[in-house]
Write an enzyme that holds these catalytic residues in place. Structure first.
Site, PDB file in Angstrom:
ATOM      1  N   ARG A  90       0.874  -1.195   0.000  1.00 12.99           N
ATOM      2  CA  ARG A  90       0.000   0.000   0.000  1.00 12.99           C
ATOM      3  C   ARG A  90       0.903   1.235   0.000  1.00 12.99           C
ATOM      4  O   ARG A  90       1.922   1.247   0.702  1.00 12.99           O
ATOM      5  CB  ARG A  90      -0.940   0.021   1.223  1.00 12.99           C
ATOM      6  CG  ARG A  90      -2.083  -0.992   1.116  1.00 12.99           C
ATOM      7  CD  ARG A  90      -3.105  -0.803   2.215  1.00 12.99           C
ATOM      8  NE  ARG A  90      -3.997   0.317   1.952  1.00 12.99           N
ATOM      9  CZ  ARG A  90      -4.876   0.788   2.842  1.00 12.99           C
ATOM     10  NH1 ARG A  90      -4.944   0.254   4.052  1.00 12.99           N
ATOM     11  NH2 ARG A  90      -5.668   1.800   2.536  1.00 12.99           N
ATOM     12  N   ASP A 244      -1.979   8.958   8.109  1.00 12.99           N
ATOM     13  CA  ASP A 244      -1.176   7.917   7.457  1.00 12.99           C
ATOM     14  C   ASP A 244       0.200   8.413   7.063  1.00 12.99           C
ATOM     15  O   ASP A 244       1.122   7.635   6.844  1.00 12.99           O
ATOM     16  CB  ASP A 244      -1.906   7.388   6.220  1.00 12.99           C
ATOM     17  CG  ASP A 244      -3.135   6.626   6.646  1.00 12.99           C
ATOM     18  OD1 ASP A 244      -4.166   7.278   6.919  1.00 12.99           O
ATOM     19  OD2 ASP A 244      -3.047   5.393   6.750  1.00 12.99           O
ATOM     20  N   ASN A 254      -4.777  11.638   5.457  1.00 12.70           N
ATOM     21  CA  ASN A 254      -5.625  10.701   6.208  1.00 12.70           C
ATOM     22  C   ASN A 254      -6.752  10.259   5.284  1.00 12.70           C
ATOM     23  O   ASN A 254      -6.851  10.701   4.128  1.00 12.70           O
ATOM     24  CB  ASN A 254      -6.152  11.356   7.490  1.00 12.70           C
ATOM     25  CG  ASN A 254      -6.771  10.337   8.436  1.00 12.70           C
ATOM     26  OD1 ASN A 254      -6.176   9.300   8.696  1.00 12.70           O
ATOM     27  ND2 ASN A 254      -7.970  10.594   8.928  1.00 12.70           N
TER      28      ASN A 254
HETATM   29  O1  MRU Z   1      -7.425   2.683   4.528  1.00  8.85           O
HETATM   30  P1  MRU Z   1      -7.185   2.519   5.996  1.00  8.85           P
HETATM   31  O2  MRU Z   1      -8.322   1.933   6.738  1.00  8.85           O
HETATM   32  O3  MRU Z   1      -5.866   1.808   6.275  1.00  8.85           O
HETATM   33  O4  MRU Z   1      -7.011   4.007   6.517  1.00  8.85           O
HETATM   34  C1  MRU Z   1      -6.716   4.236   7.863  1.00  8.85           C
HETATM   35  C2  MRU Z   1      -6.722   5.656   8.230  1.00  8.85           C
HETATM   36  O5  MRU Z   1      -6.921   6.537   7.414  1.00  8.85           O
HETATM   37  C3  MRU Z   1      -6.392   5.976   9.649  1.00  8.85           C
HETATM   38  O6  MRU Z   1      -7.015   7.156  10.054  1.00  8.85           O
HETATM   39  C4  MRU Z   1      -4.872   6.162   9.784  1.00  8.85           C
HETATM   40  O7  MRU Z   1      -4.197   5.027   9.308  1.00  8.85           O
HETATM   41  C5  MRU Z   1      -4.458   6.437  11.165  1.00  8.85           C
HETATM   42  S1  MRU Z   1      -4.532   4.961  12.117  1.00  8.85           S
HETATM   43  C6  MRU Z   1      -3.992   5.162  13.667  1.00  8.85           C
END
Ligand code: MRU
Length: 368
Positions: A90, A244, A254
């Site tokens: 990812r 992220d 995010n």
């Molecule tokens: O696509 P995802 O579910 O992995 O996205 C996660 C997020 O956007 C969270 O807000 C981010 O990873 C912070 S987690 C502590």
């Protein structure tokens, strides 16, 4: 945190001492199921398919993916192949690359027969560090919730809006954005959480609502577009979201939709906080909008919705007309100017180069 009253983490080494257990988050909130990862391919697939997700947990899973690879073949070539496989799983969460770099740095200088054990040791340590970081974020953020409670004259409840899932399911334990909320709840502050459903994958409706419910935290799921309206009517005291990848100047990537919440918060004078573990900072980047890679996922995630039928069975239905194209931009970037403050494990700071450097003086802007 707790599942059915029993303390657990989101990732662990199984009783065999080498394979890795995770919660299958694609089945929540309908079924609680775990999965066993036995090879680097399993770890990469789990990250790509979002069996595990959330920036810190992606990192922890990738670290164990390296362990699983090195167990089978600890040569230099295998190490590099596993790194390349996992780092491409990812693109947006920088914790993935950070965790892989940590493991590679720990094992590369060692003779191959010693590498797998050293990788397991480093992966376990990364998980412990994640828990400690999130606990510290919780403690720092708790002070902000105590202030919000005092501003209310200790009347009613403190309403926090959050987006996506930045709880313990997204980390090894505690969560980032939800850690202060758990601590406030445990400290007796009457906290209530507005949970953005978070289309298209519904991490809010499915995961955040589930884990808050498991811990007994009062919460209400809202449509993604409702936050601005609630803010206009004084129903949100503060927003806390995760991230992220955050750049050295404080721009925050995010889950898609975060930016719109930040705009609405700014317009309504609602504080907008970002909970930021230091491994999520990309010190090499400045301009988040231009420089942070944004994951594009399959449009089918937008067109198809899965839910539980009254019979208890799960069903997936299509909600778009046949032939309508769909684009699925999975993240967006909130510019630093819209962020009230960053909550890190070292303290709360302004979302700016100076703010971040005041807490992490050992870092330079050049990505040291
Ligand atoms: O696509 P995802 O579910 O992995 O996205 C996660 C997020 O956007 C969270 O807000 C981010 O990873 C912070 S987690 C502590």
């Amino acid at each position: 945190m707790k599942v059915l009253g029993k303390a657990m983490r989101s990732i662990w080494v199984e009783a065999d001492g080498w394979s890795v257990g995770v919660i299958d988050q694609t089945q929540l909130p309908h079924h609680f199921a775990t999965a066993r990862l036995a090879a680097a391919d399993d770890a990469a697939r789990a990250i790509r398919s979002m069996l595990v997700r959330g920036a810190p947990l992606i990192g922890a899973t990738a670290a164990y993916g390296m362990c699983l690879a090195l167990r089978q073949d600890a040569s230099d070539g295998a190490l590099e192949r596993a790194y390349a496989l996992l780092v491409s799983a990812r693109p947006t969460a920088v914790n993935l690359r950070w965790a892989l770099d940590e493991v590679r740095r720990a094992v590369a200088p060692l003779p191959p027969p010693e590498r797998a054990a050293a990788a397991y040791q480093r992966a376990a340590a990364l998980c412990e560090e994640d828990v400690a970081i999130n606990r510290a974020i919780g403690e720092r953020g708790l002070a902000l919730l105590q202030e919000a409670w005092a501003r209310r004259g200790r009347e009613g409840r403190v309403n926090v809006l959050t987006h996506c899932n930045a709880g313990w399911l997204a980390t090894v334990d505690w969560g980032t954005a939800l850690a202060p909320i758990y601590m406030a709840h445990d400290a007796g502050i009457p906290v209530h959480v507005w949970v953005d459903e978070t289309r298209p994958r519904n991490q809010g409706a499915g995961l955040t609502a589930w884990e808050l419910g498991q811990h007994g935290v009062p919460h209400t799921v809202i449509a993604d577009n409702a936050g601005g309206h609630l803010m206009q009517h004084g129903l949100v005291d503060l927003c806390i979201v995760g991230t992220d990848r955050t750049t050295a100047r404080g721009d925050v990537a995010n889950k898609i939709g975060t930016y719109l919440k930040a705009l609405a918060a700014k317009d309504n004078g609602v504080p907008f906080y970002v909970a930021l573990p230091s491994p999520t900072i990309d010190w090499a980047l400045q301009d988040g909008v231009r420089e942070i890679p944004i994951e594009q996922r399959d449009g089918a995630e937008l067109c198809d919705v899965t839910g539980r039928l009254p019979s208890g069975e799960l069903a997936t239905v299509r909600i778009t007309p046949p032939g309508s194209p769909a684009e699925n931009h999975a993240f967006d970037v909130t510019p630093a100017r819209l962020v009230t403050a960053l909550i890190t494990e070292r303290g709360v700071c302004e979302a700016s180069p100076d703010g971040l450097r005041s807490l992490f003086p050992e870092r330079t802007q050049a990505g040291a």
